[in-house]
Write an enzyme that holds these catalytic residues in place. Structure first.
Site, PDB file in Angstrom:
ATOM      1  N   ASN A  88      -4.608  -2.661   0.996  1.00  0.00           N
ATOM      2  CA  ASN A  88      -3.715  -3.553   0.256  1.00  0.00           C
ATOM      3  C   ASN A  88      -2.434  -2.836  -0.187  1.00  0.00           C
ATOM      4  O   ASN A  88      -2.490  -1.678  -0.597  1.00  0.00           O
ATOM      5  CB  ASN A  88      -4.426  -4.086  -0.995  1.00  0.00           C
ATOM      6  CG  ASN A  88      -5.688  -4.878  -0.657  1.00  0.00           C
ATOM      7  OD1 ASN A  88      -5.720  -5.589   0.340  1.00  0.00           O
ATOM      8  ND2 ASN A  88      -6.708  -4.756  -1.483  1.00  0.00           N
ATOM      9  N   HIS A 101      -4.919   3.806  -0.335  1.00  0.00           N
ATOM     10  CA  HIS A 101      -6.350   3.949  -0.038  1.00  0.00           C
ATOM     11  C   HIS A 101      -6.763   2.912   0.987  1.00  0.00           C
ATOM     12  O   HIS A 101      -6.139   1.860   1.110  1.00  0.00           O
ATOM     13  CB  HIS A 101      -7.201   3.805  -1.307  1.00  0.00           C
ATOM     14  CG  HIS A 101      -6.919   2.555  -2.091  1.00  0.00           C
ATOM     15  ND1 HIS A 101      -5.823   2.438  -2.926  1.00  0.00           N
ATOM     16  CD2 HIS A 101      -7.556   1.371  -2.141  1.00  0.00           C
ATOM     17  CE1 HIS A 101      -5.823   1.233  -3.476  1.00  0.00           C
ATOM     18  NE2 HIS A 101      -6.851   0.566  -3.002  1.00  0.00           N
ATOM     19  N   HIS A 103     -10.061   0.642   2.193  1.00  0.00           N
ATOM     20  CA  HIS A 103     -11.410   0.179   1.854  1.00  0.00           C
ATOM     21  C   HIS A 103     -12.276   0.175   3.108  1.00  0.00           C
ATOM     22  O   HIS A 103     -11.864  -0.367   4.152  1.00  0.00           O
ATOM     23  CB  HIS A 103     -11.374  -1.264   1.340  1.00  0.00           C
ATOM     24  CG  HIS A 103     -10.683  -1.450   0.030  1.00  0.00           C
ATOM     25  ND1 HIS A 103     -11.356  -1.568  -1.166  1.00  0.00           N
ATOM     26  CD2 HIS A 103      -9.364  -1.554  -0.280  1.00  0.00           C
ATOM     27  CE1 HIS A 103     -10.491  -1.750  -2.152  1.00  0.00           C
ATOM     28  NE2 HIS A 103      -9.270  -1.743  -1.648  1.00  0.00           N
TER      29      HIS A 103
HETATM   30  P1  AMP Z   1      -7.068  -2.204  -4.505  1.00  0.00           P
HETATM   31  O1  AMP Z   1      -7.323  -3.497  -5.235  1.00  0.00           O
HETATM   32  O2  AMP Z   1      -6.946  -2.354  -3.025  1.00  0.00           O
HETATM   33  O3  AMP Z   1      -5.921  -1.427  -5.119  1.00  0.00           O
HETATM   34  O4  AMP Z   1      -8.397  -1.366  -4.699  1.00  0.00           O
HETATM   35  C1  AMP Z   1      -8.643  -0.537  -5.783  1.00  0.00           C
HETATM   36  C2  AMP Z   1     -10.128  -0.302  -5.817  1.00  0.00           C
HETATM   37  O5  AMP Z   1     -10.369   0.833  -6.615  1.00  0.00           O
HETATM   38  C3  AMP Z   1     -10.928  -1.453  -6.406  1.00  0.00           C
HETATM   39  O6  AMP Z   1     -11.853  -1.950  -5.443  1.00  0.00           O
HETATM   40  C4  AMP Z   1     -11.639  -0.821  -7.607  1.00  0.00           C
HETATM   41  O7  AMP Z   1     -12.959  -1.291  -7.753  1.00  0.00           O
HETATM   42  C5  AMP Z   1     -11.611   0.648  -7.249  1.00  0.00           C
HETATM   43  N1  AMP Z   1     -11.639   1.553  -8.391  1.00  0.00           N
HETATM   44  C6  AMP Z   1     -10.865   1.519  -9.500  1.00  0.00           C
HETATM   45  N2  AMP Z   1     -11.174   2.547 -10.314  1.00  0.00           N
HETATM   46  C7  AMP Z   1     -12.146   3.255  -9.692  1.00  0.00           C
HETATM   47  C8  AMP Z   1     -12.895   4.429 -10.027  1.00  0.00           C
HETATM   48  N3  AMP Z   1     -12.696   5.086 -11.158  1.00  0.00           N
HETATM   49  N4  AMP Z   1     -13.834   4.858  -9.144  1.00  0.00           N
HETATM   50  C9  AMP Z   1     -14.039   4.201  -7.984  1.00  0.00           C
HETATM   51  N5  AMP Z   1     -13.370   3.093  -7.619  1.00  0.00           N
HETATM   52  C10 AMP Z   1     -12.450   2.621  -8.461  1.00  0.00           C
END
Ligand code: AMP
Ligand code: ZN
Length: 138
Positions: A88, A101, A103
């Site tokens: 995203n 990142h 997914h």
């Molecule tokens: P996005 O919405 O594509 O920016 O994805 C960010 C992702 O990071 C989400 O799926 C969150 O659940 C994940 N996330 C946020 N904080 C953490 C954390 N401390 N450890 C692992 N995943 C996280």
């Protein structure tokens, strides 16, 4: 280079704990804290890049190579039936953490949330499709 107040930079530096499933000089791969499915993981480059516009081509290519390897490994271990790779960019597209990142989302036939990643469809006329196509040619 780390970014102040970036949660993923803090995870990479070990300041915030994570479930790390893979690590090398360039990437750390962790389990998502709010997973869409069992095994949902995130590929994090160790350098801070905000998004696809910011990341360099070589790191992006290496991230995709790693996604390819991990998809096979995770599918074998988890026995999932399919796999989504999602990335995203910007808030409108669902980005909530502004450190690039990818997914890795294993998919299961029997999962309760089968509607992960479903969207409604827009319709464009043939003229509009032609104009869009022309404008995008590169
Ligand atoms: P996005 O919405 O594509 O920016 O994805 C960010 C992702 O990071 C989400 O799926 C969150 O659940 C994940 N996330 C946020 N904080 C953490 C954390 N401390 N450890 C692992 N995943 C996280
Ligand atoms: Zn960062």
């Amino acid at each position: 280079m780390r970014e102040k107040d970036c949660i993923f930079c803090k995870i990479i530096e070990g300041e915030i704990p994570s479930h790390t499933i893979y690590e090398d000089e360039r990437f750390k791969v962790i389990l998502d804290a709010s997973p869409a499915s069992k095994g949902h993981a995130l590929i994090l480059p160790k350098e801070h890049y905000a998004d696809i516009y910011d990341i360099d081509e070589d790191t992006a290519a290496c991230a995709m190579k790693l996604a390819k390897k991990l998809a096979a490994h995770m599918t074998e271990v988890l026995g999932c039936d399919g796999f989504n790779i999602v990335q995203n960019n910007h808030e409108i597209a669902g980005q909530t953490v502004f450190h690039f990142h990818m997914h890795l989302i294993p998919r299961y036939k029997e999962a309760k949330n089968a509607d992960i990643l479903q969207w409604s469809h827009e319709t464009f006329s043939q003229e509009e499709m032609k104009a869009i196509c022309e404008s995008l040619k590169c």
